[in-house]
Design a protein around this motif. Structure first.
Motif, mmCIF file in Angstrom:
data_model
loop_
_atom_site.group_PDB
_atom_site.id
_atom_site.type_symbol
_atom_site.label_atom_id
_atom_site.label_comp_id
_atom_site.label_asym_id
_atom_site.label_seq_id
_atom_site.Cartn_x
_atom_site.Cartn_y
_atom_site.Cartn_z
ATOM 1 N N ALA A 69 0.852 -1.168 -0.002
ATOM 2 C CA ALA A 69 0.015 -0.017 -0.038
ATOM 3 C C ALA A 69 0.674 1.259 0.066
ATOM 4 O O ALA A 69 0.540 2.432 -0.599
ATOM 5 C CB ALA A 69 -0.933 -0.063 1.029
ATOM 6 N N HIS A 72 1.797 2.810 -3.099
ATOM 7 C CA HIS A 72 0.714 3.432 -4.064
ATOM 8 C C HIS A 72 0.137 4.629 -3.342
ATOM 9 O O HIS A 72 -0.111 5.758 -4.169
ATOM 10 C CB HIS A 72 -0.301 2.491 -4.219
ATOM 11 N N TYR A 73 -0.091 4.611 -2.097
ATOM 12 C CA TYR A 73 -0.996 5.926 -1.556
ATOM 13 C C TYR A 73 -0.109 6.389 -0.414
ATOM 14 O O TYR A 73 -0.584 7.433 0.268
ATOM 15 C CB TYR A 73 -2.283 5.477 -0.912
ATOM 16 N N GLN A 75 1.143 6.082 2.620
ATOM 17 C CA GLN A 75 0.921 6.092 4.107
ATOM 18 C C GLN A 75 2.207 5.753 4.658
ATOM 19 O O GLN A 75 2.518 4.752 4.835
ATOM 20 C CB GLN A 75 -0.292 5.000 4.605
ATOM 21 N N LEU A 156 -4.691 -2.836 -3.146
ATOM 22 C CA LEU A 156 -4.733 -1.548 -3.935
ATOM 23 C C LEU A 156 -6.013 -0.813 -3.679
ATOM 24 O O LEU A 156 -6.190 0.449 -4.235
ATOM 25 C CB LEU A 156 -4.545 -1.931 -5.491
ATOM 26 N N VAL A 158 -8.371 2.070 -2.040
ATOM 27 C CA VAL A 158 -7.945 3.122 -1.490
ATOM 28 C C VAL A 158 -8.722 3.231 -0.232
ATOM 29 O O VAL A 158 -9.864 3.736 -0.029
ATOM 30 C CB VAL A 158 -8.369 4.319 -2.305
ATOM 31 N N ARG A 159 -8.019 2.876 0.855
ATOM 32 C CA ARG A 159 -8.547 3.058 2.505
ATOM 33 C C ARG A 159 -7.374 2.717 3.336
ATOM 34 O O ARG A 159 -6.238 2.605 2.810
ATOM 35 C CB ARG A 159 -9.674 1.787 2.649
ATOM 36 N N GLY A 207 5.330 12.425 2.367
ATOM 37 C CA GLY A 207 4.629 13.102 1.347
ATOM 38 C C GLY A 207 4.832 14.489 1.204
ATOM 39 O O GLY A 207 4.866 15.335 0.134
#
Ligand code: PLP
Ligand code: COI
Length: 365
Positions: A69, A72-73, A75, A156, A158-159, A207
């Motif tokens: 994860a 991709h996002y 975290q 994958l 989104v959460r 990020g």
């Protein structure tokens, strides 16, 4: 878990630890973030099971799935702190509880697992303990500690992820700015912002740094060491640097620093400087300060000094400011008297040379 609900760390020492002569060579003028110690600490979290599998082990690469994860996002959160070798070889950390607290706040903002402060501290202490030979003695050296956490679930959707890895690594460091400059030059970004109201500016998440790199690259191209970010709404108010908070010393001896508005990182060095300066009898105000006022005040002499502060940079004077409309100098372009006094006081406490009357020094047995 033990009966008292504390995580138990298993310890597996590195089978081939770095020999003493190689460590000694690595401690001579290390580049920030390039040389690492022999071990790492990891703790895993899984939904339903909580924190488990706490380990001190040889530093090694992670094996992650391409659908992990975090890839991709994003975290991911981290902390930055230092271990010092002070008088009589005593090893200490500076206000580590504050890092543990901020880590929890960052995790909450990024919908990540909540690591109890006591476990964060024990993980950091375990690494400092096992890699204590890597802590430089004297001078500007210290062992930079990098606790971090990432979403490790293979998924994958989104959460918020259902699995996380917490890890601590360490590297011996000298001054953050190459050559230990006494004053740095900054670039004021007119185009990019770091954080917006309601965003993640107050969290220490990877990020934020990814988003700042384009401005940092621009700064380097302009011959500057760091970027100064202005607020996202009006592009007018000074917020902070890419990796440091900022203070202004006025001609009446008072200090001014931008307020914690939710878009800047609540620096532990910032909070410490505010307390130390007030204890020294200096007035400190946390007030918005506009870039055009800074420029006018530097030119008129109303601003005498400006400095950046953070764990990596400690306290570093800002001597020159470049921006799209030109350039200006603060004071004589070097380190001013108030900056020097506060830097000496803070580093003195951190390194056990000044009395720790505020209870900030945390010894590692
Ligand atoms: N602001 C940013 C964006 C940072 O990365 C840092 C460094 O961690 C700071 C401020 C200063 O924080 P601290 O003093 O807790 O290291
Ligand atoms: C720190 O000071 O710990 C940071 O994370 C900032 C970065 C410039 C390394």
């Amino acid at each position: 878990m033990s009966a008292d609900n504390q995580l138990q760390f298993t310890v597996e020492r590195h089978p081939n630890p770095t020999p003493a002569d190689k460590i000694a060579a690595a401690l001579v003028d290390p580049t920030f973030g390039r040389v690492f110690t022999d071990h790492m600490v990891t703790i895993r979290w899984t939904e339903g099971r909580g924190w488990h599998d706490a380990k001190v082990e040889a530093r090694r690469p992670f094996q992650i799935d391409p659908a992990c994860a975090v890839l991709h996002y994003a975290q991911e959160i981290f902390e930055g702190m230092k271990a010092y070798r002070g008088a009589e070889g005593k090893i200490s950390l500076f206000r580590p509880q504050e890092n543990a607290k901020r880590f929890r706040a960052s995790a909450a903002r990024m919908s990540m697992a909540d690591l109890p402060e006591a476990d964060f501290l024990r993980a950091v202490e375990a690494l400092v303990d096992i890699d204590r030979e890597w802590i430089p003695g004297g001078g500007d050296g210290s062992l930079y500690l990098r606790p971090f956490m990432f979403a490790s679930e293979t998924f994958l959707g989104v959460r918020a992820a259902a699995e996380y890895v917490f890890c601590v690594i360490a590297c011996p460091v000298g001054p953050y700015f190459k050559g230990g400059k006494s004053a740095v030059t900054v670039w004021v970004s007119d185009q990019y912002t770091r954080a917006a109201p309601g965003g993640t500016g107050a969290a220490k998440c990877g990020g934020n740094y990814a988003a700042s790199l384009i401005a940092q690259t621009e700064a380097s191209q302009k011959g500057c060491d760091q970027v100064v970010f202005l607020d996202a709404a009006e592009h007018r108010w000074i917020e902070e640097l890419g990796g440091m908070n900022v203070f202004f010393v006025m001609d009446d001896g008072s200090l001014l620093t931008p307020p914690l508005s939710g878009t800047i990182l609540p620096g532990i060095t910032r909070a410490s400087i505010i307390e130390l300066a007030r204890r020294e009898g200096l007035k400190v105000s946390e007030t918005p300060y506009a870039f055009d006022a800074w420029q006018a005040d530097a030119n008129s002499g109303r601003v005498k000094e400006t400095f950046a502060c953070g764990t990596a940079a400690v306290v570093t004077a800002i001597g020159n400011v470049r921006h799209v409309g030109g350039e200006f100098t603060i004071g004589n372009g070097g380190e001013g008297e108030v900056t020097r006094r506060l830097r000496t006081l803070l580093t003195g406490i951190q390194r056990g040379k000044e009395p720790d009357t505020l209870g900030w020094v945390h010894y590692v047995a």
